[in-house]
Structure formats: C-alpha cells, structure tokens
Design an enzyme around this catalytic site. Structure first.
Site, mmCIF file in Angstrom:
data_model
loop_
_atom_site.group_PDB
_atom_site.id
_atom_site.type_symbol
_atom_site.label_atom_id
_atom_site.label_comp_id
_atom_site.label_asym_id
_atom_site.label_seq_id
_atom_site.Cartn_x
_atom_site.Cartn_y
_atom_site.Cartn_z
ATOM 1 C CD GLU A 100 30.360 39.872 34.753
ATOM 2 O OE1 GLU A 100 29.506 40.107 33.843
ATOM 3 O OE2 GLU A 100 29.366 38.836 35.880
ATOM 4 N N PRO A 134 45.948 45.158 32.649
ATOM 5 C CG PRO A 134 48.733 44.034 31.613
ATOM 6 C CD PRO A 134 46.993 45.253 31.372
ATOM 7 C CB CYS A 161 40.704 41.507 39.899
ATOM 8 S SG CYS A 161 39.590 41.016 38.652
ATOM 9 C CB SER A 194 37.977 45.344 30.388
ATOM 10 O OG SER A 194 38.345 44.696 29.414
HETATM 11 C C1 UDX Z 1 36.756 39.025 42.554
HETATM 12 C C2 UDX Z 1 35.964 39.652 42.653
HETATM 13 O O1 UDX Z 1 34.903 38.592 44.282
HETATM 14 C C3 UDX Z 1 34.732 39.787 41.624
HETATM 15 O O2 UDX Z 1 33.798 40.128 42.061
HETATM 16 C C4 UDX Z 1 35.495 40.664 40.525
HETATM 17 O O3 UDX Z 1 34.611 40.226 39.883
HETATM 18 C C5 UDX Z 1 36.736 39.598 39.882
HETATM 19 O O4 UDX Z 1 37.946 39.650 41.254
HETATM 20 P P1 UDX Z 1 37.900 37.222 42.255
HETATM 21 O O5 UDX Z 1 39.301 37.207 41.876
HETATM 22 O O6 UDX Z 1 37.457 35.728 41.593
HETATM 23 O O7 UDX Z 1 37.156 37.737 42.206
HETATM 24 O O8 UDX Z 1 37.883 35.837 43.458
HETATM 25 P P2 UDX Z 1 37.259 36.250 44.904
HETATM 26 O O9 UDX Z 1 36.530 35.113 45.240
HETATM 27 O O10 UDX Z 1 37.131 37.183 45.272
HETATM 28 O O11 UDX Z 1 38.755 35.367 45.845
HETATM 29 C C6 UDX Z 1 40.114 36.752 45.290
HETATM 30 C C7 UDX Z 1 41.249 36.061 46.228
HETATM 31 O O12 UDX Z 1 40.489 36.655 48.038
HETATM 32 C C8 UDX Z 1 41.243 34.920 46.544
HETATM 33 O O13 UDX Z 1 42.888 34.691 46.511
HETATM 34 C C9 UDX Z 1 40.636 34.068 47.008
HETATM 35 O O14 UDX Z 1 41.669 32.789 48.115
HETATM 36 C C10 UDX Z 1 40.774 35.185 48.696
HETATM 37 N N1 UDX Z 1 40.004 34.958 49.658
HETATM 38 C C11 UDX Z 1 38.750 35.453 49.068
HETATM 39 C C12 UDX Z 1 40.316 35.080 50.622
HETATM 40 O O15 UDX Z 1 41.258 34.822 51.240
HETATM 41 N N2 UDX Z 1 39.181 35.356 51.718
HETATM 42 C C13 UDX Z 1 38.357 35.137 51.473
HETATM 43 O O16 UDX Z 1 37.616 35.495 53.119
HETATM 44 C C14 UDX Z 1 38.061 35.288 50.144
#
Ligand code: UDX
Ligand code: ADP
Length: 465
Positions: free
Chosen positions: A162, A94, A276, A132
C-alpha cells in the site's frame, strides 16, 4: 474467480482506510476487518463515526456510508478468515527490539502468527494478500507456513503493498498513482486476476501493475527509501543554507522546477517521522547486509543518520539560542503528530526533540489539534528514558493553543497543521516571556510578519529570513 468476500487482518492506519474504500467501491463484496485489539475494534464500531480510532480527512464519512452494509469490524478473527475467499494481512511489522537483527530487521512475528492462524482455520482454498510492508522474499516464508501447517487446501500468495500516505489516505486510495500486485504468474495467475478485478472497480487498468512477488515486495521498500532520501537530502542542504545565507525554500523551488527532479518531497523539516520511513530503510540496510552488500547498506543508512542529525540539530539550536540553557524554561510545542492531518505519532520528530529538551531540564508544554494526552505520555514512556513521574513533572498537555504558549520562553513548531498559520500571533507574543523565540521546524510561518511582531524567529535552512 469473482471475489465476493474479503477479510483484512489488522484494523490499523493501512487496513482500516484501505478496506473502507474497497467496501465503498465494491458493494458486491462483503469486507470484514478484524483485529485482536478490542478497544480499536470498538472504536471502529462506535455509533459516532467521529470516534473511529484513526483521524484521516474524509474517512469517517466513508465508514458511515459502508459500515453495517458491506463493511464490518470485528474481533472474531477465525470466523472472518473462514468466511473469506481473499485474506489481506495488514498487521504491524515493527523494527525488532531483541535478538538477531535487533534495531534493524523487521519483526515478522505478527505476520507469522497470521499465516499460522489462516492455515489452521482454512477449510477451502484461499488467496492470501500481503498488504503490510515486508522484507523481500517474505512471501516464500508465508507460503511455507501455509503449505506445511494447513489442512491440505491450496493457498495463493500475492504481494499488494500500500502506497497511501497518512493525512491524504482517502485521496491516495481513490486516485492511486499505481496499484502494485506481485504474484506467481506460472501457478497463480487466477489469484492475480482476481485481485486486479477488485481494484478495476475504480482504478483505471493501466494503473494496475502486475509483477513477480519479489519485485513487488522490494518496490515498496525502494519507494519509501527514495522518498525518505529526498527529505534527508533537502535537510542536509538546509544546514548548509544556514551557514551560507542561502534560503532553503528558494533552493527547493529552484531545483524542483527541473522536471527531472520534480517539486514534491523537497520540504525541509525538523526531520521525517512516521511508521514507515525509518523502519523500512533500516530493514533495507539489514537485508543488504545479509547479502554481504555492505556498501549498499552504508549508502542507505546515511538517510537515517542524517534524519537523526536534523532532529538533534533542531533541539541543540533551541538550547544554544536560549543562552545555552532551557532549565526550568517553558518550551511550547505546537504539534506532536508526525505530519499534519493525522493523529499518528509514531516516530514523530516531536518525541525526540522533547526527549533532548527534557534532558536539558526544560518544561515542555504541548498542543496538537488531534493527538490526545494519553498518546503523548505513552510515546515518552516508550522511550524508556525516564519514569512516568518524571514525564508528568516535565510535560504538560494543553487543549488550547493560546494557553500552551502563555508564559513560554520559546515556541517550537513540530507539525505543519494549517491552523497554526491562522493564529493571532500578536496575542501569543503579548503573553510570552521576552525575548520571545519561535523555532519553526516546518517553515510554515511568515518570517517577516513574525519578526515585525517582535519574535526572535528561527526557520529551518534560513527560510524567508
Ligand atoms: C510514507 C509514504 O509516502 C507512503 O507512500 C507509504 O505508503 C508510507 O510511508 P507517510 O509516512 O504516511 O507515507 O507520510 P509522508 O507524507 O511520506 O511523510 C513522511 C514524513 O516525511 C513526515 O514526517 C513528513 O512530515 C516528512 N516530510 C515529507 C518532510 O519532512 N518533507 C517533505 O518534503 C515530505
Ligand atoms: P499500520 O500502520 O501498518 O496499519 P497499525 O499498527 O496501525 O499498522 O495496525 C496493525 C494492527 O494489526 C494493530 O491494530 C494490531 O492490533 C493488529 N494485529 C497485529 N497482529 C494481529 C493478529 N495476529 N491478528 C489480528 N490483528 C493483529
């Protein structure tokens, strides 16, 4: 070297699904996932696989298939380290909440604890894999700890970030765009090859990319920064759309058809969340500042600043549209998770939006198909802005979407769950206060249909209006 035993420290949103896939695809490898959190491990071992601690489409079936055969969940961290040839570190990193780098740097205390524990326990050579997301050059620190506190055995360090996204983790793991393995080709080629062979059980070799350690560590931060930047870019344009009469969905489509830009990650929203994006960008900003690269740091920090602005703007719009006061008004939240198809709420925009509206004395009512009341209350306690008593006075969690909207002055869509599109919106409208406002923070509802029913409908970036 052929790997037949793997241990993963950390049974979270990354460690759990990743190890379930490795176990399923590599029946010859015994995979043990360990965690200090007894409640979490007990949930992973629950007789009913629907009770595993992480909601992720397809995951419970995978766990049902492999658990007890070659996939094990345990709290016996030392035993698992001792028995494994290869140890994945998949613990949380974190943002630091104290001291040097507070609010920016990644807190590596859990990583360091793992390294010290591995060093203390290992009686044979081990391959240690950073799963991580970590600041660039962390492998150096991990190696130092292992070599200086170990029992004289050899450790090889690999970086294997990852890239799975929550909600699509199983598919992402089954068909990754690439698998990235960073290592020391001069002294650690055997370790690199061993991990390549694990993934080669199901990933085409041309998608398995090997690099040096630092490129691998930095690629993960860079990928997340670029993805978050796209969301902040489209969200910045959504505000301009609202002023000019342009439609953000039309804009996304028009620019996304340019093959150089591409259509993904151009969905305007109430703001990105998740464990993330914000953490990794702040970490990147901190690293850049550490090297004195202030312009680089400022550039990336804007992505987070724009995201905070978008969340604030969404909340302010609710207050202003409801005649400048939401005091005592019931505002129904549809969705609390940071995106659909997950029960993860870390950094979800819903948390900030509810905080703003509670400051305005609104009554918040929440329904999320997968997030439990305990989690929602904990998220608000974590903000430290108000007492538990005040949270309980201001927030009610429902387990039925029609009840959460009954008597509400406004509905705010915070997560893009598919089921929200299928609701009987006429019935919802009939049971609300009038005028009945909807603020669609995910642009998932049909604006024309909603206004025909009678709603005062607000979408992000003037979408479909
Ligand atoms: C992200 C990365 O995509 C992934 O490769 C990494 O390993 C971890 O971080 P994650 O946080 O699980 O994954 O979800 P992601 O689909 O990337 O969405 C992140 C945030 O962006 C969400 O709140 C989603 O709603 C938002 N988002 C995503 C948008 O607001 N608009 C978009 O077009 C895409
Ligand atoms: P991620 O989303 O990166 O998987 P999570 O917070 O969901 O992160 O999971 C990280 C897990 O790591 C938590 O369940 C936490 O209890 C566990 N953990 C942290 N430090 C240790 C440690 N030293 N030994 C075992 N487990 C740990």
């Amino acid at each position: 070297m052929k790997i037949t035993s793997i241990c993963c420290i950390g049974a979270g949103y990354v460690g759990g699904p990743t190890m379930a896939i490795i176990a399923q695809k590599c029946p010859h490898i015994k995979v043990t996932v360990v965690d200090l959190n007894e409640e979490r491990i007990a949930a992973w071992n629950d007789d009913d696989v629907n009770n595993i601690p992480i909601y992720e489409p397809g995951l419970s079936d995978l766990v049902a298939e492999a658990r007890g055969k070659n996939l094990f969940f345990s709290t016996e961290v030392e035993k698992a380290i001792d028995e494994a040839q290869m140890i994945f570190i998949s613990v949380n990193t974190p943002t630091k909440t104290y001291g040097l780098g507070k609010g920016m740097a990644a807190d590596l205390k859990y990583i360091e604890l793992c390294a010290r524990q591995i060093a203390a326990v290992a009686k044979e050579n081990k391959i240690v894999v950073e799963k991580s997301t970590l600041p660039v050059r962390t492998a150096e620190a991990v190696k130092n700890i292992l070599d200086n506190t170990g029992n004289g055995v050899q450790f090889q360090i690999l970086s294997n970030p990852e890239f799975l996204a929550e909600g699509t983790a199983v598919q992402d793991l089954l068909n990754p765009d690439r698998v990235l393995i960073g290592g020391d080709a001069t002294n650690g080629q055997e370790a690199i090859d061993a991990l390549v062979e694990v993934y080669a059980n199901w990933v085409p070799r041309e998608k398995i990319l090997t690099t040096n350690l630092w490129s691998s560590e930095l690629s993960k931060l860079t990928a997340n920064a670029f993805l978050a930047q796209r969301v902040s870019s489209i969200n910045a344009m959504s505000e301009l759309c609202e002023k000019t009469g342009a439609d953000i969905n039309e804009l996304s489509k028009a620019i996304g058809m340019d093959s150089r830009i591409g259509p993904k990650f151009l969905k305007a929203s109430v703001g990105f969340g998740g464990s993330c994006f914000q953490k990794d960008i702040l970490n990147l900003v901190y690293i850049a500042k550490t090297y004195g690269l202030n312009k680089v740091a400022d550039y990336w920090e804007q992505v987070v600043i724009m995201n905070d602005h978008q969340k604030r703007r969404f909340s302010n719009n609710i207050v202003q549209t409801l005649y400048n006061t939401v005091s005592g008004k019931k505002i129904a939240f549809l969705g609390w998770a940071f995106k659909k198809d997950t029960n993860d709420t870390r950094e979800s925009a819903a948390i900030n939006v509810s905080d703003f509206l509670l400051n305005e004395q609104a009554k918040i009512a929440v329904y999320d198909p997968r997030v439990k009341e305990k989690q929602i209350i904990n998220d608000l306690i974590y903000l430290k802005s108000r007492s538990l008593d005040d949270i309980k006075k201001g927030v009610i969690v429902y387990d039925n979407p029609y009840e959460v909207c009954r008597g509400a002055h406004a509905i705010a869509i915070l997560t893009e769950w598919d089921e929200f599109k299928e609701y009987d919106w006429q019935k919802i409208y009939d049971n609300m206060q009038k005028p009945a406002f909807v603020f669609d923070g995910r642009n998932i509802l049909d604006a024309k249909k909603m206004t025909t029913i009678g709603f005062v409908f607000n979408a992000i970036g003037g979408a479909n209006e």
